[in-house]
Motif scaffolding. Structure first.
Motif, PDB file in Angstrom:
ATOM      1  N   LEU A 192       0.416  -1.316  -0.054  1.00 34.78           N
ATOM      2  CA  LEU A 192      -0.254   0.079  -0.125  1.00 34.78           C
ATOM      3  C   LEU A 192       0.766   1.353   0.287  1.00 34.78           C
ATOM      4  N   SER A 193       1.952   1.553   0.384  1.00 37.72           N
ATOM      5  CA  SER A 193       2.679   2.479   0.706  1.00 37.72           C
ATOM      6  C   SER A 193       3.195   2.956  -0.906  1.00 37.72           C
ATOM      7  N   LEU A 194       3.796   1.898  -1.795  1.00 39.35           N
ATOM      8  CA  LEU A 194       4.872   2.071  -2.793  1.00 39.35           C
ATOM      9  C   LEU A 194       3.261   2.882  -4.187  1.00 39.35           C
ATOM     10  N   PRO A 195       1.567   2.238  -3.649  1.00 37.89           N
ATOM     11  CA  PRO A 195       0.541   2.709  -4.310  1.00 37.89           C
ATOM     12  C   PRO A 195       0.434   3.805  -3.716  1.00 37.89           C
ATOM     13  N   GLY A 196       0.549   4.514  -2.227  1.00 40.34           N
ATOM     14  CA  GLY A 196      -0.053   5.768  -1.827  1.00 40.34           C
ATOM     15  C   GLY A 196       1.562   6.870  -2.193  1.00 40.34           C
ATOM     16  N   THR A 197       2.259   6.484  -2.955  1.00 43.55           N
ATOM     17  CA  THR A 197       3.430   7.661  -2.947  1.00 43.55           C
ATOM     18  C   THR A 197       3.131   8.058  -4.764  1.00 43.55           C
ATOM     19  N   PHE A 198       3.270   6.875  -5.303  1.00 50.96           N
ATOM     20  CA  PHE A 198       2.428   7.329  -6.680  1.00 50.96           C
ATOM     21  C   PHE A 198       1.916   8.004  -7.096  1.00 50.96           C
ATOM     22  N   MET A 199       0.265   7.783  -6.034  1.00 51.34           N
ATOM     23  CA  MET A 199      -0.702   8.328  -5.835  1.00 51.34           C
ATOM     24  C   MET A 199      -0.841   9.990  -5.185  1.00 51.34           C
ATOM     25  N   THR A 200       0.488   9.999  -4.616  1.00 52.57           N
ATOM     26  CA  THR A 200       0.922  11.217  -4.062  1.00 52.57           C
ATOM     27  C   THR A 200       1.224  11.842  -4.596  1.00 52.57           C
ATOM     28  N   ILE A 201       2.194  11.757  -5.789  1.00 52.28           N
ATOM     29  CA  ILE A 201       2.966  12.023  -6.946  1.00 52.28           C
ATOM     30  C   ILE A 201       2.108  12.669  -8.032  1.00 52.28           C
ATOM     31  N   VAL A 202       0.636  11.291  -8.905  1.00 51.34           N
ATOM     32  CA  VAL A 202       0.207  12.209  -9.382  1.00 51.34           C
ATOM     33  C   VAL A 202      -0.412  13.628  -8.989  1.00 51.34           C
ATOM     34  N   CYS A 203      -1.153  13.233  -7.662  1.00 51.77           N
ATOM     35  CA  CYS A 203      -1.991  14.276  -7.297  1.00 51.77           C
ATOM     36  C   CYS A 203      -1.282  15.789  -6.934  1.00 51.77           C
ATOM     37  N   ILE A 204      -0.327  15.527  -6.391  1.00 48.03           N
ATOM     38  CA  ILE A 204       1.163  17.015  -6.455  1.00 48.03           C
ATOM     39  C   ILE A 204       1.437  17.538  -7.300  1.00 48.03           C
ATOM     40  N   SER A 205       1.369  17.004  -8.897  1.00 44.74           N
ATOM     41  CA  SER A 205       1.567  17.030  -9.783  1.00 44.74           C
ATOM     42  C   SER A 205       0.403  17.538 -10.673  1.00 44.74           C
ATOM     43  N   TYR A 206      -1.003  17.190 -10.596  1.00 43.53           N
ATOM     44  CA  TYR A 206      -2.430  17.827 -10.757  1.00 43.53           C
ATOM     45  C   TYR A 206      -2.196  18.935 -10.124  1.00 43.53           C
ATOM     46  N   LEU A 207      -1.924  19.004  -8.837  1.00 42.67           N
ATOM     47  CA  LEU A 207      -2.162  20.405  -8.683  1.00 42.67           C
ATOM     48  C   LEU A 207      -1.188  21.658  -9.179  1.00 42.67           C
ATOM     49  N   LEU A 208       0.249  21.140  -9.359  1.00 41.65           N
ATOM     50  CA  LEU A 208       1.522  22.452  -9.630  1.00 41.65           C
ATOM     51  C   LEU A 208       1.421  22.845 -11.229  1.00 41.65           C
ATOM     52  N   VAL A 209       0.797  21.457 -11.840  1.00 46.12           N
ATOM     53  CA  VAL A 209       0.817  21.458 -13.821  1.00 46.12           C
ATOM     54  C   VAL A 209      -0.150  21.422 -14.408  1.00 46.12           C
ATOM     55  N   ALA A 210      -1.755  21.274 -13.640  1.00 42.55           N
ATOM     56  CA  ALA A 210      -2.789  21.412 -14.430  1.00 42.55           C
ATOM     57  C   ALA A 210      -2.990  23.042 -14.412  1.00 42.55           C
ATOM     58  N   PRO A 211      -4.160  23.025 -15.813  1.00 42.90           N
ATOM     59  CA  PRO A 211      -4.220  24.615 -16.002  1.00 42.90           C
ATOM     60  C   PRO A 211      -5.552  25.420 -14.980  1.00 42.90           C
ATOM     61  N   ASN A 266      -8.463  24.313 -14.333  1.00 38.45           N
ATOM     62  CA  ASN A 266      -9.032  22.662 -13.826  1.00 38.45           C
ATOM     63  C   ASN A 266      -8.494  23.026 -12.395  1.00 38.45           C
ATOM     64  N   GLY A 267      -7.985  23.406 -11.638  1.00 40.32           N
ATOM     65  CA  GLY A 267      -7.466  23.514 -10.271  1.00 40.32           C
ATOM     66  C   GLY A 267      -6.608  23.365 -10.216  1.00 40.32           C
ATOM     67  N   GLY A 268      -5.755  23.641 -10.751  1.00 42.95           N
ATOM     68  CA  GLY A 268      -3.914  23.480 -10.853  1.00 42.95           C
ATOM     69  C   GLY A 268      -3.367  24.554 -10.815  1.00 42.95           C
ATOM     70  N   LEU A 269      -2.379  25.108 -10.923  1.00 47.92           N
ATOM     71  CA  LEU A 269      -1.685  26.584 -10.469  1.00 47.92           C
ATOM     72  C   LEU A 269      -0.514  26.362 -11.800  1.00 47.92           C
ATOM     73  N   ASN A 270      -0.769  25.518 -12.992  1.00 48.52           N
ATOM     74  CA  ASN A 270      -0.081  25.996 -14.215  1.00 48.52           C
ATOM     75  C   ASN A 270       1.340  26.324 -14.317  1.00 48.52           C
ATOM     76  N   LEU A 271       1.712  25.371 -13.417  1.00 48.92           N
ATOM     77  CA  LEU A 271       3.753  25.492 -13.796  1.00 48.92           C
ATOM     78  C   LEU A 271       4.298  24.532 -14.209  1.00 48.92           C
ATOM     79  N   ASP A 272       5.810  25.355 -14.738  1.00 43.68           N
ATOM     80  CA  ASP A 272       6.337  25.011 -15.234  1.00 43.68           C
ATOM     81  C   ASP A 272       6.285  23.548 -15.541  1.00 43.68           C
ATOM     82  N   ILE A 273       5.800  22.913 -16.538  1.00 45.44           N
ATOM     83  CA  ILE A 273       5.815  20.881 -16.025  1.00 45.44           C
ATOM     84  C   ILE A 273       7.420  20.829 -15.669  1.00 45.44           C
TER      85      ILE A 273
END
Length: 479
Positions: free
Chosen positions: A423-442, A445-452
């Motif tokens: 569970l910790s490895l999937p948890g790590t992967f999805m933590t990266i997914v969610c933080i990536s979304y917050l940082l790079v999504a437009p 769509n609820g993101g900050l649109n930072l440099d990829i």
């Protein structure tokens, strides 16, 4: 055709092989008395046959999620196959199994109470508020969509249909679980499975007769096929769009309802892990249908740019074309009845969550009514919002909830003296997914649109940092 069939077989194999391994690793034991038998009150704690619990769980977690999400995810291309198959087997089904089994082991407790037990009061209070908001928004989302479709079909008023659906929701939320949900949900669950089986059968037939050229995974499969790739980034946005069918935090809010109805612990693999695998199969079928019905992924993107050509329109077109009049009936059940059944269980889960937090007895209908009325008042106010705004809120929040539950399951294993990597490895992967979304999504769509580049680097650093912190804290448990 090979990719499609191998995906289906992979999911089925995942249930029998990895599902059995997960069950054994968790330690399901039929000698333990389940809450359904221990707390049977004829309302929320009611022992039911396993086939019925499975179909209710499947419909609760599915609804339109594995259909609409898969169709929207198909716009990104064949990479969707990888996420659905591997995400479902190693993340989504494990997430659902642990959600349900931890609830069974904790007397049918709602997910915020489980999170609080293993992660502490800070996470518990956050989860109480967060999951409650998510449940209300899910209920509202699945009232607004069907009400809009019904008002169009009948040329009736939207508000009239909102009143009717909310009235049904209230009745279904208040009555014992075996009165409405236990009787009609297995029928709708079966309808959803029959619909998917019909679409799969039609695809196989058309593929074998040469009438349909089903796209396979190839060297160019992992590029972003979306017609607007700059605003719809393959990673992480596809992993948010396709939640039901791969991994969905909403499922953890539904599992405790069925945890209060299972007779023995060994049934948990069929109900929780199995329902998620079934949802993954439905998602694969609809993703494949969407990618190939119009001639390819490019044509799907072109078609869906036309005004009014949304996921519901795609379902209707494919069902009518491939299944005829019968398909039209199942399409109506799919786009109207199924979301309503997901919405009412969302409100029921919200009632149970509040009751668990405040330790309120729910045996009397008046007591259930006092908890339910404020929920429906808030839900009705929110139903006046635009559907798209509600849906955007659900996407990321759904996966944030999944992240918390994955880390909770990992902590349970660590505190039990077992390896937590499942569970910790999937948890790590999805933590990266969610933080990536917050940082790079437009921003839209609820993101900050930072440099990829910067966004991915920060997300990777924070995700690995969360794993490091978790390992550090769990090592302290041993001393």
């Amino acid at each position: 055709m090979v990719t499609f069939l191998m995906s289906i077989l992979g999911l089925i194999g995942g249930f029998f092989v990895y599902g059995k391994f997960v069950e054994k690793f968790f330690g399901a034991n039929d000698a333990n008395q389940t809450p359904a038998l221990k707390e049977n009150n004829g309302v929320d704690y009611v022992p039911m046959p396993t086939w019925k619990v499975f179909t209710i769980e499947f419909l609760n977690i599915a609804g339109l999620g594995p259909i609409f999400g898969a169709i929207l995810g198909a716009k990104y291309g064949p990479a969707a196959y990888i996420w659905i198959v591997f995400g479902c087997i190693f993340m989504g089904a494990v997430h659902d199994y642990f959600s349900g089994m931890l609830s069974i082991r904790n007397n049918g407790a709602s997910i915020p109470e489980i999170v609080g037990k293993y992660m502490g009061p800070g996470f518990q209070n956050f989860m109480r508020l967060f999951s409650l908001l998510l449940l209300i928004f899910v209920g509202v989302a699945f009232v607004s969509g069907p009400a809009g479709l019904l008002s169009t079909l009948t040329q009736g008023g939207l508000k009239v249909w909102l009143y009717i659906i909310f009235a049904y929701y209230l009745i279904a939320t208040l009555l014992p679980i075996n009165k409405i949900i236990g009787r009609i949900y297995p029928l709708f669950g079966a309808a959803l499975l029959i619909m998917a089986a019909g679409i799969a059968g039609a695809m196989i037939w058309f593929g074998l007769t040469g009438q349909l050229n089903i796209q396979e995974i190839g060297s160019d499969s992992f590029k972003n096929w979306h017609h607007n790739p700059t605003e719809n980034i393959l990673f992480p946005m596809m992993f948010i769009v396709i939640s039901c069918g791969a991994l969905s935090g909403f499922h953890s809010t539904q599992a405790p309802m069925m945890a209060r109805c299972i007779k023995i612990e060994s049934h948990g693999r069929h109900v929780f892990y199995g329902a998620m695998i079934a949802e993954g199969i439905v998602a694969i079928i609809w993703a494949t249908a969407a990618m190939n019905f119009f001639g390819g992924v490019g044509e799907l993107n072109e078609t869906m740019q036309v005004e009014g050509h949304n996921a519901a329109w795609v379902v209707n077109e494919i069902s009518r074309s491939w299944l005829g009049a019968v398909g039209a009936v199942f399409a109506i059940i799919g786009v109207i009845a199924c979301p309503i059944t997901t919405g009412d269980t969302a409100f029921r889960s919200a009632r149970l969550t509040i009751a668990d937090v405040l330790k309120l007895d729910q045996s009397g209908i008046k007591k259930r009514l006092w908890v339910s009325l404020p929920l429906f008042a808030i839900g009705f106010v929110l139903s006046q919002m635009e559907f798209e705004k509600i849906w955007k809120f659900l996407g990321l929040s759904n996966q944030v909830l999944a992240v918390i539950v994955l880390w909770t399951g990992a902590m349970y294993l660590a505190k039990s003296g077992r390896k937590h990597w499942m569970l910790s490895l999937p948890g790590t992967f999805m933590t990266i997914v969610c933080i990536s979304y917050l940082l790079v999504a437009p921003v839209a769509n609820g993101g900050l649109n930072l440099d990829i580049g910067w966004g991915y680097s920060l997300a990777l650093l924070m995700g690995l940092g969360s794993l490091f912190l978790f390992v550090f804290k769990t090592r302290k448990l041993r001393h």
